[in-house]
Each structure stands twice: as structure tokens, then as C-alpha cells.
Write a protein that holds these residues in place. Sequence first.
Motif, PDB file in Angstrom:
ATOM      1  N   PHE A  82      -6.411  32.647 -34.618  1.00 30.61           N
ATOM      2  CA  PHE A  82      -7.857  33.371 -35.048  1.00 30.61           C
ATOM      3  C   PHE A  82      -8.199  32.214 -35.567  1.00 30.61           C
ATOM      4  CE2 PHE A  82     -12.000  35.267 -35.281  1.00 30.61           C
ATOM      5  CZ  PHE A  82     -12.384  35.940 -33.796  1.00 30.61           C
ATOM      6  N   LYS A  85      -9.178  28.729 -34.021  1.00 29.73           N
ATOM      7  CA  LYS A  85      -9.330  29.053 -32.405  1.00 29.73           C
ATOM      8  C   LYS A  85     -10.649  28.750 -32.893  1.00 29.73           C
ATOM      9  CE  LYS A  85     -10.115  29.676 -28.244  1.00 29.73           C
ATOM     10  NZ  LYS A  85      -9.658  28.515 -26.909  1.00 29.73           N
ATOM     11  N   ARG A  86     -11.156  29.363 -33.590  1.00 29.22           N
ATOM     12  CA  ARG A  86     -12.766  28.964 -34.046  1.00 29.22           C
ATOM     13  C   ARG A  86     -13.281  27.974 -34.528  1.00 29.22           C
ATOM     14  NH1 ARG A  86     -15.840  34.021 -33.160  1.00 29.22           N
ATOM     15  NH2 ARG A  86     -17.684  32.174 -33.100  1.00 29.22           N
ATOM     16  N   ASN A  87     -12.435  27.541 -35.571  1.00 31.34           N
ATOM     17  CA  ASN A  87     -12.375  26.581 -36.283  1.00 31.34           C
ATOM     18  C   ASN A  87     -12.118  24.984 -34.673  1.00 31.34           C
ATOM     19  OD1 ASN A  87     -12.602  26.221 -38.799  1.00 31.34           O
ATOM     20  ND2 ASN A  87     -10.669  26.346 -39.570  1.00 31.34           N
ATOM     21  N   GLU A  89     -13.412  25.202 -31.542  1.00 25.18           N
ATOM     22  CA  GLU A  89     -15.019  25.629 -31.145  1.00 25.18           C
ATOM     23  C   GLU A  89     -16.214  24.601 -32.482  1.00 25.18           C
ATOM     24  OE1 GLU A  89     -15.835  29.974 -30.286  1.00 25.18           O
ATOM     25  OE2 GLU A  89     -14.438  30.084 -29.857  1.00 25.18           O
ATOM     26  N   HIS A  90     -15.935  25.111 -33.616  1.00 25.99           N
ATOM     27  CA  HIS A  90     -16.937  24.458 -34.049  1.00 25.99           C
ATOM     28  C   HIS A  90     -16.499  23.020 -34.368  1.00 25.99           C
ATOM     29  CE1 HIS A  90     -18.787  24.101 -38.422  1.00 25.99           C
ATOM     30  NE2 HIS A  90     -17.928  23.691 -38.336  1.00 25.99           N
TER      31      HIS A  90
END
Length: 166
Positions: A82, A85-87, A89-90
Motif C-alpha cells: 500500500f 502504491k501511494r508512493n 502516486e506521489h
Amino acid sequence: MEKQRNKTLNEYLKALNIDINELTNYELESLEKTNEYYNDKLSELEEFTKKVNFNGISTSKVLSDVGLGKNVANTHPCIDKFINKRNKEHKTILNDFIYYKTNKITEFARENKLLKIHDVEHMLLKTEYKQLQKQYNDSLKEIKRLQGLVVKYQNANRSKNSASLN
């Protein structure tokens, strides 16, 4: 950049050829406030750019900020996935921002180049127009001069013809 930011108001005024002794109290106070405002804004910008990381946010930093232990991602792969995945996006958002700004700069540079070319073409056309206008005016003067000669010649012929009839 920091050296530039740490310039005193005096140094800025000196660079702008403004004598601080010739300023009114209002002008001096206004300039001091404005200088302080820019110093604050540049400090904020400097802090912001230091915080921007194009490699994403480290897993340990995320876990620390959220209040989880630093080994949680190792023991719980779903949390690690998770965070990764968010990294992504970042990083994507930051890279898109840079790509967008780079494209804008490239677009402005291209437009600027086209405007310069247009300006050069305009100046050339303006110069050519002036030359043609001068030629036109010279031609008009020459036509008037020739018309005057024709009138003189016709008057001279009339004089001869009328003298020969008499």
C-alpha cells in the motif's frame, strides 16, 4: 539562492541605483515591509522545495508519521504494498507537475522565438514599405516634373504655330 535572499534592503537599493537618503519615510517603510514580505515568501518556498522528494516518501517516514512501528511494513506485506502504491502516486504527481511546467516553459520559449521571428519579419516589411513609399514619392515628383516639361513643350509649340500663322 540563499545568498541572494540574504541581501539587505540597502544592497537591493544600491543595485537599483536608489539612494536610501533620498527616500521619504513612507517609501522607506514601504520598502522595508515589501522586502520582509519577499524574505518570508522566499523562506517558505525554500522550505517547501527542501521537503519535496521525487523519490517518494520513505516507508519508515510514513510509518513513523502514522504512529506505526518501523518494522510493520516487513511483517505486514499488504502495508508495504500500500505504501509503495501511494508512493508511486506521489512520484507521479510530482513528475507530472515538473513535466507540465517543463512543457509550459518549452511552449513559451517556442512562442517567444516565433514572436521574435515575426518581429524581424515585421521590421523587414516596414523597411521595405518605407523604401517603396520613397520610390513612389520620387516617381510622383518625376511625373509632375515631366508634366511640367510637356506643358512647356506644348506651350512652346503653340507659340511657334501661332507665330508662323501670323
